[in-house]
Scaffold this active site. Structure first.
Site, mmCIF file in Angstrom:
data_model
loop_
_atom_site.group_PDB
_atom_site.id
_atom_site.type_symbol
_atom_site.label_atom_id
_atom_site.label_comp_id
_atom_site.label_asym_id
_atom_site.label_seq_id
_atom_site.Cartn_x
_atom_site.Cartn_y
_atom_site.Cartn_z
ATOM 1 N N ASP A 6 1.145 -1.130 0.028
ATOM 2 C CA ASP A 6 -0.120 -0.273 0.076
ATOM 3 C C ASP A 6 0.857 1.234 0.145
ATOM 4 O O ASP A 6 2.250 1.241 0.118
ATOM 5 C CB ASP A 6 -0.982 -0.027 1.276
ATOM 6 N N SER A 7 0.388 2.287 -0.174
ATOM 7 C CA SER A 7 1.146 3.725 -0.137
ATOM 8 C C SER A 7 1.663 3.832 1.410
ATOM 9 O O SER A 7 2.445 4.706 1.750
ATOM 10 C CB SER A 7 0.121 4.861 -0.559
ATOM 11 N N CYS A 69 -4.316 -1.660 -1.896
ATOM 12 C CA CYS A 69 -4.429 -0.005 -2.107
ATOM 13 C C CYS A 69 -5.331 -0.140 -3.242
ATOM 14 O O CYS A 69 -5.007 -0.376 -4.265
ATOM 15 C CB CYS A 69 -2.931 0.462 -2.504
ATOM 16 N N GLU A 148 -3.017 9.028 8.263
ATOM 17 C CA GLU A 148 -1.616 8.917 8.546
ATOM 18 C C GLU A 148 -1.103 9.966 9.448
ATOM 19 O O GLU A 148 -0.069 9.519 10.344
ATOM 20 C CB GLU A 148 -0.780 9.163 7.140
HETATM 21 N N1 DGL Z 1 -4.836 3.151 1.065
HETATM 22 C C1 DGL Z 1 -4.681 3.430 -0.463
HETATM 23 C C2 DGL Z 1 -6.025 3.188 -1.258
HETATM 24 O O1 DGL Z 1 -6.635 2.209 -0.856
HETATM 25 C C3 DGL Z 1 -4.041 4.663 -0.553
HETATM 26 C C4 DGL Z 1 -4.312 5.915 -0.141
HETATM 27 C C5 DGL Z 1 -3.298 6.904 -0.672
HETATM 28 O O2 DGL Z 1 -2.331 6.760 -0.533
HETATM 29 O O3 DGL Z 1 -4.056 8.144 -1.272
HETATM 30 O O4 DGL Z 1 -6.426 3.936 -1.874
#
Ligand code: DGL
Length: 262
Positions: A6-7, A69, A148
Site C-alpha cells: 500500500d502507499s 491499495c 496517516e
Molecule cells: N490506502 C490506499 C487506497 O486504498 C492509498 C491511499 C493514498 O495513499 O492516497 O487507495
C-alpha cells in the site's frame, strides 16, 4: 510468502484481516510511506510505484501479491498482471462482489481517493454485473492524510467526514464501499455519519476472504506459500513519527517496521 503493499498504513488493515482469516502463511508488507498519499498522484507515477513495490516484494521472496491499495489497483492492477507471472489479487473485486449482494435497493455509494474515484473502476465493475444498479461515488482526498497523521478521533476529522458523506446520504445509498484501505480506521467516524442502516463494505475483510477462497481453490499455490516459515515482516520506505504507534494500534501489538530503500 504473500507480499502485500500500500502507499502507507492502509494496507495494514488488509494484512491484519489476512493474518486472522488465512493464518499460517508468512506475510511480507511494504508501505510506500515516502510516496504517500497515492490518491492525488498521476497514473504514470502510481504505475511506477506499483511496479517498484511488486519487484521489491518478489525480490524478498513473495510469490503471490495482494495490492492492498485501491488507488494502485484501479490504475495499475492490469499492468501488474501483464508484467508479473505470479498471482495478483486486489481489493476491488472482493468489495464489488460483496456490495452487489448486500444492497437491497440497488443504490451503492463508494468513497475513495481521487485516483480511485477518477478511474471509475467501482461503477464500471458494479454495473457490469448489475446494470440496473445506481452507483454514487465520492472522492475524499483529506481522509488519507488525516489517518496517516493519526487524527482518528479529532473534531476536524468528524466534520470533514460528515461533509464528504452528505451527498451519499441524500442519494439514499443502502450500501457504502470503503474504497480505500485507510478508511476502515475511520469506521467509527463514518458509521454514525452515513446512518446505522447502511451496510459498510470493508475491503480489508472482503479481500482476506477472497484470498482464503483463492487459496482453498488452488492448493498447489497454497502449499507453496505455507511450506515456508511463518515470520511476518513489515517494510516501509519512510518512517514518520506517528507511523509506529498507528501500526501498533491496527495490529493490537507492537509491530517492528523496517525502513528500506525500495
Ligand atoms: N490506502 C490506499 C487506497 O486504498 C492509498 C491511499 C493514498 O495513499 O492516497 O487507495
Amino acid at each position: 510468502m504473500i507480499g502485500i503493499f500500500d502507499s502507507g498504513l492502509g494496507g495494514m488493515t488488509v494484512t491484519r484481516a489476512i493474518e486472522q482469516l488465512c493464518p499460517g502463511y508468512p506475510l511480507l508488507y511494504f508501505g510506500d510511506l515516502i510516496h504517500t498519499p497515492y490518491g492525488p498522484k498521476s497514473s504514470e507515477a502510481l504505475t511506477e510505484y506499483a511496479i517498484r513495490n511488486t519487484e521489491f516484494l518478489i525480490a524478498q521472496g513473495a510469490s503471490l501479491i495482494v495490492i492492498a491499495c485501491n488507488s494502485a489497483a484501479s490504475i495499475a492492477g492490469n499492468v501488474l498482471r501483464e508484467k508479473f507471472s505470479c498471482p495478483i489479487i486486489d481489493v476491488i473485486e472482493p468489495a464489488v462482489n460483496q456490495a452487489i449482494v448486500s444492497s437491497t435497493n440497488g443504490t451503492i455509494g463508494v468513497i475513495g481517493t481521487q485516483a480511485t474515484i477518477k478511474s471509475d473502476v467501482y461503477p464500471q465493475k458494479i454495473l457490469a454485473k448489475r446494470p440496473h444498479y445506481r452507483v454514487h461515488s465520492q472522492a475524499c482526498p483529506l481522509l488519507v492524510p488525516l489517518v496517516e497523521e493519526g487524527w482518528l478521533n479529532r473534531r476536524e476529522t468528524k466534520t470533514i467526514t460528515k461533509k464528504y458523506l452528505q451527498p451519499l446520504r441524500c442519494k439514499q445509498v443502502d450500501t457504502l464501499i470503503l474504497g480505500c484501505t485507510h478508511y476502515p480506521m475511520l469506521k467509527h467516524v463514518i458509521r454514525p455519519r452515513i446512518g446505522k442502516r447502511v451496510k459498510i463494505i470493508d475491503s480489508s475483510t472482503e479481500t482476506a476472504l477472497f484470498l482464503k477462497n483463492f487459496l482453498d481453490k488452488n492448493p498447489e499455490i497454497a502449499k507453496g506459500l505455507s511450506s515456508q516459515k511463518v515470520t511476518n515482516r513489515f517494510f516501509v520506505s519512510d518512517l514518520p513519527a506517528p507511523t509506529q504507534s498507528l501500526a501498533q494500534s491496527i495490529f493490537g501489538r507492537p509491530v517492528h517496521l523496517e525502513k528500506v530503500h525500495a
